[in-house]
Design an enzyme around this catalytic site. Structure first.
Site, short mmCIF file in Angstrom:
data_model
loop_
_atom_site.label_atom_id
_atom_site.label_comp_id
_atom_site.label_asym_id
_atom_site.label_seq_id
_atom_site.Cartn_x
_atom_site.Cartn_y
_atom_site.Cartn_z
N SER A 29 0.59 -0.87 0.34
CA SER A 29 -0.13 -0.05 -0.14
C SER A 29 1.20 1.11 0.12
CB SER A 29 -0.89 -0.30 1.17
OG SER A 29 -1.63 1.00 1.34
N ASN A 30 0.72 2.51 0.01
CA ASN A 30 1.15 3.50 0.33
C ASN A 30 0.49 4.06 1.50
OD1 ASN A 30 -1.31 5.61 -0.89
ND2 ASN A 30 -0.53 3.80 -2.63
N ALA A 31 0.96 5.46 1.53
CA ALA A 31 0.46 6.53 2.93
C ALA A 31 0.04 7.57 2.92
CB ALA A 31 2.14 7.34 3.92
#
Ligand code: C5P
Length: 226
Positions: A29-31
Site C-alpha cells: 500500500s502507500n501513505a
C-alpha cells in the site's frame, strides 16, 4: 434562491490508497491520507453535485453529504467506479497501487527454515483514470480530472501525463522537497487544461478543493471544458 451550480450533476471522486494483498495478513500500500479527496468531494457536494466517493482504506475522515463506497484493491476500485457510472464529472485523487501481487497466498507465508526470503511476482494494476478517459460516447464523464505528483520537471511530466491518460484536466502537484508539500499544510498545484497552463499560488488542500470545484462549476455553466 438560485439553484446550486452543480445541481443535477453526478460526480465520482476516487480517494485514498489501495491495498494489494500479499497473503491474508500482509499487503502492499502507500501513505495516502485521503485528505485531498475528501476535501474535493465535499466541495463538489457543497455546489450541489451528487457525489459517489470511492475510497481505499484511508485514515482520514469520510466526506459529509456523499455516498461512500469502500474498496480495498485497485481492481475493486476500478469495478466500483464502473458501477457508479454514468457521471458528469470524475476526479481521480486516489493513490492507486501501480502493481499487485500476481497470486496472493491463501495462508500466511511462513519463514523458511533457512530463512530464504520469498519472491513476490508483481503485475500491473488497471489504470482507472486512463480507462475512464477512453470510454466511448455517453459513457465517458464530460469532465475527467486526474492528479500527478511530481518531484522534478513538473510541467514537462504533467503535460506528457495529460496526453497519456487522455483526461481533460490534470492537477500537477509539486512534491519536491523544496516545495514543502510533504508533511506541510500547503499544496503547490498547476492546472493543465488542454494547452492551457495555470499555476496556482501555494494554498492548503481545502483551498485547492474549493478552487477546483469552482472551476468545474464554471466549466459546466459555460458548457466548455476550460
Ligand atoms: O501515473 P500516475 O500514477 O502518476 O497517475 C496519477 C493519476 O492517475 C491520479 O489521478 C490517479 O488517481 C490515477 N490513477 C488511476 N489508476 C491507476 C494509477 C493512477 O486512476 N492504476
Amino acid at each position: 434562491n438560485r439553484p446550486k451550480p452543480l445541481a443535477g450533476k453526478h460526480a465520482i471522486v476516487t480517494s485514498g490508497p489501495t491495498r494489494e494483498p500479499i497473503d491474508p495478513v500482509r499487503f502492499l500500500s502507500n501513505a495516502s491520507s485521503g485528505k485531498q479527496g475528501v476535501a474535493i468531494a465535499e466541495a463538489l457536494a457543497a455546489l450541489g453535485a451528487r457525489v459517489s466517493f470511492v475510497t481505499g482504506p484511508a485514515q482520514y475522515r469520510q466526506p459529509r453529504g456523499c455516498a461512500v463506497i469502500d474498496v480495498e484493491t485497485a481492481i475493486e476500485m476500478d469495478r466500483a467506479v464502473e458501477a457508479a457510472l454514468p457521471a458528469d464529472i470524475a476526479v481521480f485523487c486516489a493513490a492507486v497501487s501501480d502493481w499487485r501481487v500476481e497470486t496472493p497466498a491463501d495462508d500466511k507465508i511462513k519463514k523458511d527454515a533457512d530463512e530464504t526470503a520469498p519472491t513476490l511476482t508483481l503485475v500491473a494494476n488497471p489504470d482507472i483514470l486512463r480507462r475512464v478517459s477512453s470510454l466511448a460516447g455517453g459513457n465517458r464523464p464530460r469532465l475527467v480530472v486526474g492528479f500527478a505528483a511530481e518531484t522534478s520537471n513538473l510541467l514537462e511530466n504533467a503535460k506528457a501525463k495529460l496526453k497519456r491518460k487522455g483526461c481533460d484536466w490534470l492537477l500537477a502537484n509539486d512534491v519536491s522537497p523544496a516545495s514543502g508539500t510533504f508533511g506541510g499544510a500547503n499544496n503547490t498545484v498547476t492546472l493543465l487544461a488542454g494547452e492551457a497552463v495555470e499555476a496556482w499560488e501555494p494554498m492548503d488542500k481545502q483551498a485547492v478543493a474549493q478552487k477546483l470545484a469552482t472551476r468545474i462549476a464554471e466549466s459546466f455553466q459555460r458548457d466548455r471544458r476550460i
